[in-house]
Scaffold this active site. Structure first.
Site, PDB file in Angstrom:
ATOM      1  N   LYS A 172     -61.815 -16.348  -2.719  1.00 55.87           N
ATOM      2  CA  LYS A 172     -61.011 -17.855  -3.214  1.00 55.87           C
ATOM      3  C   LYS A 172     -59.898 -16.893  -1.986  1.00 55.87           C
ATOM      4  O   LYS A 172     -58.599 -16.013  -2.546  1.00 55.87           O
ATOM      5  CB  LYS A 172     -60.622 -17.882  -4.379  1.00 55.87           C
ATOM      6  CG  LYS A 172     -59.750 -19.004  -4.365  1.00 55.87           C
ATOM      7  CD  LYS A 172     -58.844 -19.266  -5.707  1.00 55.87           C
ATOM      8  CE  LYS A 172     -57.648 -18.445  -5.705  1.00 55.87           C
ATOM      9  NZ  LYS A 172     -56.712 -19.226  -4.576  1.00 55.87           N
ATOM     10  N   GLY A 224     -52.529  -9.268  -4.892  1.00 53.02           N
ATOM     11  CA  GLY A 224     -51.429 -10.436  -5.389  1.00 53.02           C
ATOM     12  C   GLY A 224     -49.885  -9.617  -6.256  1.00 53.02           C
ATOM     13  O   GLY A 224     -49.548  -8.581  -6.670  1.00 53.02           O
ATOM     14  N   SER A 225     -49.647 -11.271  -7.008  1.00 50.19           N
ATOM     15  CA  SER A 225     -48.346 -10.829  -7.891  1.00 50.19           C
ATOM     16  C   SER A 225     -49.162  -9.736  -9.000  1.00 50.19           C
ATOM     17  O   SER A 225     -49.792 -10.170  -9.220  1.00 50.19           O
ATOM     18  CB  SER A 225     -48.055 -11.998  -8.738  1.00 50.19           C
ATOM     19  OG  SER A 225     -49.086 -12.322  -9.188  1.00 50.19           O
ATOM     20  N   GLU A 247     -53.962  -4.527  -6.867  1.00 46.41           N
ATOM     21  CA  GLU A 247     -53.375  -4.173  -6.367  1.00 46.41           C
ATOM     22  C   GLU A 247     -51.618  -4.918  -6.385  1.00 46.41           C
ATOM     23  O   GLU A 247     -52.273  -6.081  -6.225  1.00 46.41           O
ATOM     24  CB  GLU A 247     -53.111  -3.834  -4.563  1.00 46.41           C
ATOM     25  CG  GLU A 247     -52.477  -3.353  -3.747  1.00 46.41           C
ATOM     26  CD  GLU A 247     -51.751  -3.699  -3.262  1.00 46.41           C
ATOM     27  OE1 GLU A 247     -49.826  -3.367  -3.542  1.00 46.41           O
ATOM     28  OE2 GLU A 247     -51.185  -4.766  -2.125  1.00 46.41           O
ATOM     29  N   CYS A 281     -45.514  -6.742  -0.761  1.00 46.04           N
ATOM     30  CA  CYS A 281     -45.655  -6.201  -1.452  1.00 46.04           C
ATOM     31  C   CYS A 281     -44.803  -4.484  -1.529  1.00 46.04           C
ATOM     32  O   CYS A 281     -44.290  -3.943  -2.702  1.00 46.04           O
ATOM     33  CB  CYS A 281     -46.945  -5.729  -2.625  1.00 46.04           C
ATOM     34  SG  CYS A 281     -48.270  -5.135  -1.192  1.00 46.04           S
TER      35      CYS A 281
END
Length: 504
Positions: A172, A224-225, A247, A281
Site C-alpha cells: 500500500k 512512517g509515523s 522504522e 524521519c
C-alpha cells in the site's frame, strides 16, 4: 481516467466506490484520480500473494532476481522523468526527487546482486562426524506500508529484498503519493513477474490496517509515523505467527562541541534541519551546541535560516519546497505556536511566507519557512520533545563535557538518528558509544542513507530495520540444521546415546 489497483496480475477497480486525488503540494493542482482500496481489495491481494507463494519460493534466488534487473534499468533510464514525478507529487526539490530514484535503483541493484552472494553459515560441531549449518527460507506474504516522503526509494527497500528472498508482496503506497505507486506497479507488470507475486492496493490507513490484520500476511514492513508504527507493532505482537519491522520517526539531535569546525557544523545543521522541508524521519529538530561556540554558531545558522531559498521544487535554485499538504501545515503552525506559549526565544519565524517569496502560479501550494528558537535544554517542553516533522528547530546551549551533551541528546523518547560535529576523535567516539540512536553521523549532516547500511532506530523510533541486509531477518525464517555423517549416533554435551532396556 481513474487509476486502478494491481492484483493477481490484473488492473482492477476494486470493490469500493470511493476515489481520491493526488495533489501537487507546490501548486494545489490535481495529478490524477485513484480508486480507494477497501478491506475486500486487500483480502483479494493477500489471497493472490498467498496462492503465488509456493511457485515463487521454488525458484532460485537468481531466477527471482532476474525480474528485478529490468526494473533497475528502467529506473536508471527514466531518472530525470521519475525524479520530476517525485518532486511534483511530494514537493521535495528536484535534486532530492532524482536522488529518491537513484536510491531506488541502488536498492534494486543491491537486492538482485545479493542473489549470487553466499547464503547461510557453516557452524562447527562438537562432533567431528556432524555438519552443522544455517539455512533461511522465505516467510510467505509480506505486507509493505510505505510513506510519502520517499515514494520510490522506500518501496524498493521493502520489496526488492523480500521478493529476491522468495516472499510475495502486497503493497500500500502512501495516499499522498499514489502516482509514484502507479508507476512502480507498471514497472512490475512490464517485468513479467508471475501473477500474484507483486500486488498493489491504493488507499488510506484503513487499507493499511487491513494488511496488518490479514491472516495471509506473515511479515509487515512499515516506514512512517511513530503513532501508526506502534499500533502496528502492538497488533502484530498479539499474533505469534507474524512479525513486524517498523522504522518510525525521531526527535533527532546534532551535538556541536567546542572542538567543532563551525563551517561543517553550520552546513550540516542547515542540511539536517531544512532539507525536504524538515519532513524526513531523520531531520534534526534539536541542535545541542557548546557554550564556547554557541554565539557564533547561532549567528551563522540564523543568517542562513532567514535566507534559505523556499520556492518551486522543480527550480534548481530552490533549497526547500512546500510541505506535503494543508493538514501538515496546520500541524507545523500549532507546534510553532506551542513553542511560543512554552516561553522559548524565537530567532527566526518564517511560518507565514511573504507573498513575494511564493513563486508565481504557486499561490495554492502548501508553503512554510524555517522556524528557529533557543530553549533551555533542561526544561520539560513539548516543543523540544515531540516530533514536528517540519522546519522547526531548537537551539540548546550546553556547558561542560561531551558526556553532558550526550545526556541532553538522549533525553528524548525517540532514538532514530543523530550526529556529532567535532575535530576531537575522543568526543566522536564517546558519542558513538553512548548516543541512543540507530543511525549516527560524524562531521556530516544527520541525513542520508546508503542502501547497504541498515536503516532504523531504537526506543520510540522503531523495532526493526526494514532495509538492506537487516530486512532479511524480518522476511526469512532461519533453520539450524545438523547432519550426521556417521553410522553411529553421538550426541553433544556428553549426552548418552545408549538405548537401555530392562533386560540390558
Amino acid at each position: 481516467m481513474t487509476y486502478q489497483h494491481y492484483i493477481h496480475g490484473e488492473w482492477v477497480d476494486g470493490h469500493g466506490t470511493e476515489t481520491f486525488e493526488s495533489e501537487n503540494p507546490a501548486t494545489g493542482e490535481s495529478l490524477g484520480e485513484f480508486h480507494r482500496g477497501t478491506e475486500a481489495d486487500v483480502r483479494e491481494a493477500t489471497a493472490a500473494a498467498d496462492e503465488a507463494f509456493e511457485a515463487w519460493r521454488d525458484l532460485s534466488h537468481i531466477d527471482r532476481a532476474e525480474y528485478l534487473w529490468d526494473i533497475y534499468h528502467e529506473l536508471k533510464e527514466r531518472h530525470r522523468e521519475l525524479g520530476e514525478v517525485v518532486t511534483k507529487e511530494c514537493g521535495k526539490e528536484i535534486s532530492e526527487g532524482k536522488a529518491d530514484v537513484t536510491e531506488a535503483w541502488h536498492m534494486v541493484e543491491w537486492a538482485a546482486g545479493d542473489a549470487r552472494h553466499p547464503k547461510g553459515d557453516v557452524v562447527p560441531s562438537e562432533i567431528p562426524s556432524k555438519d552443522a549449518y544455517m539455512r533461511r527460507k522465505p516467510r510467505g506474504v509480506v505486507g509493505c506500508i510505505t510513506p510519502w516522503n520517499f515514494p520510490v526509494a522506500i518501496p524498493f527497500w521493502h520489496m526488492a529484498v523480500s521478493l529476491v528472498e522468495g516472499n510475495t508482496a502486497v503493497w500500500k503506497p502512501a495516499e499522498q503519493t499514489p502516482w509514484c505507486g502507479q508507476i512502480i506497479a507498471e514497472m512490475f507488470e512490464e517485468s513479467g513477474i508471475p501473477d500474484g507475486v507483486f500486488n498493489m492496493v491504493q488507499g488510506f490507513g484503513d487499507a493499511g490496517a487491513a494488511i496488518v490484520d490479514d491472516d495471509h500476511v506473515d511479515t509487515v514492513l512499515f516506514t512512517g509515523s511513530a503513532e501508526v508504527g506502534h499500533e502496528i507493532a502492538s497488533e502484530v505482537a498479539s499474533d505469534p505467527g507474524k512479525l513486524a519491522a517498523c522504522e518510525m520517526g525521531g526527535k533527532n539531535g546534532i551535538v556541536i562541541t567546542e572542538q567543532a569546525d563551525l563551517d561543517i557544523a553550520v552546513h550540516s545543521a542547515v542540511m539536517s534541519s531544512f532539507k525536504t522541508t524538515g519532513q524526513r524521519c531523520v531531520s534534526s529538530e534539536r541542535l545541542i551546541v557548546h557554550e564556547d561556540v554557541y554565539d557564533e554558531f547561532k549567528e551563522r545558522f540564523v543568517e542562513v535560516a532567514e535566507k534559505v531559498a523556499v520556492g518551486d521544487p522543480l527550480d534548481d535554485s530552490t533549497f526547500m519546497g512546500p510541505a506535503i499538504e494543508a493538514e501538515h501545515i496546520e500541524k507545523i503552525r500549532k507546534y510553532n505556536d506551542l513553542a511560543r506559549e512554552e516561553g522559548v526565544n524565537v530567532l527566526v519565524d518564517r511560518t507565514e511566507l511573504d507573498d513575494e517569496e511564493i513563486p508565481e502560479g504557486h499561490e495554492d501550494g502548501h508553503w512554510v519557512g524555517p522556524f528557529v528558537y533557543e530553549a533551555d535544554p533542561d526544561a520539560n517542553l513539548r516543543c523540544t520533545q515531540e516530533e514536528v516533522f517540519g522546519p522547526h528547530v531548537a537551539l540548546l546551549e550546553y556547558s561542560g563535557d561531551i558526556e553532558r551533551a550526550v545526556d541532553i541528546h538522549n533525553d528524548t523518547p525517540y532514538g532514530l538518528a543523530g550526529a556529532v560535529i567535532s575535530e576531537d576523535y575522543r568526543q566522536i567516539n564517546y558519542y558513538r558509544d553512548h548516543a541512543e540512536v540507530g543511525l549516527a553521523y560524524g562531521n556530516l549532516p544527520c541525513i542520508g542513507a546508503e542502501v547497504q547500511l541498515p536503516f532504523g532506530g531504537v526506543k520510540k523510533s522503531g523495532n526493526g530495520y526494514p532495509s538492506a541486509r537487516e530486512v532479511i531477518e524480518a522476511v526469512t525464517e532461519r533453520t539450524a540444521w545438523t547432519l550426521n555423517n556417521s553410522k553411529d549416533i553421538e550426541m553433544a554435551q556428553g549426552l548418552s546415546a545408549d538405548i537401555k532396556t530392562e533386560d540390558g
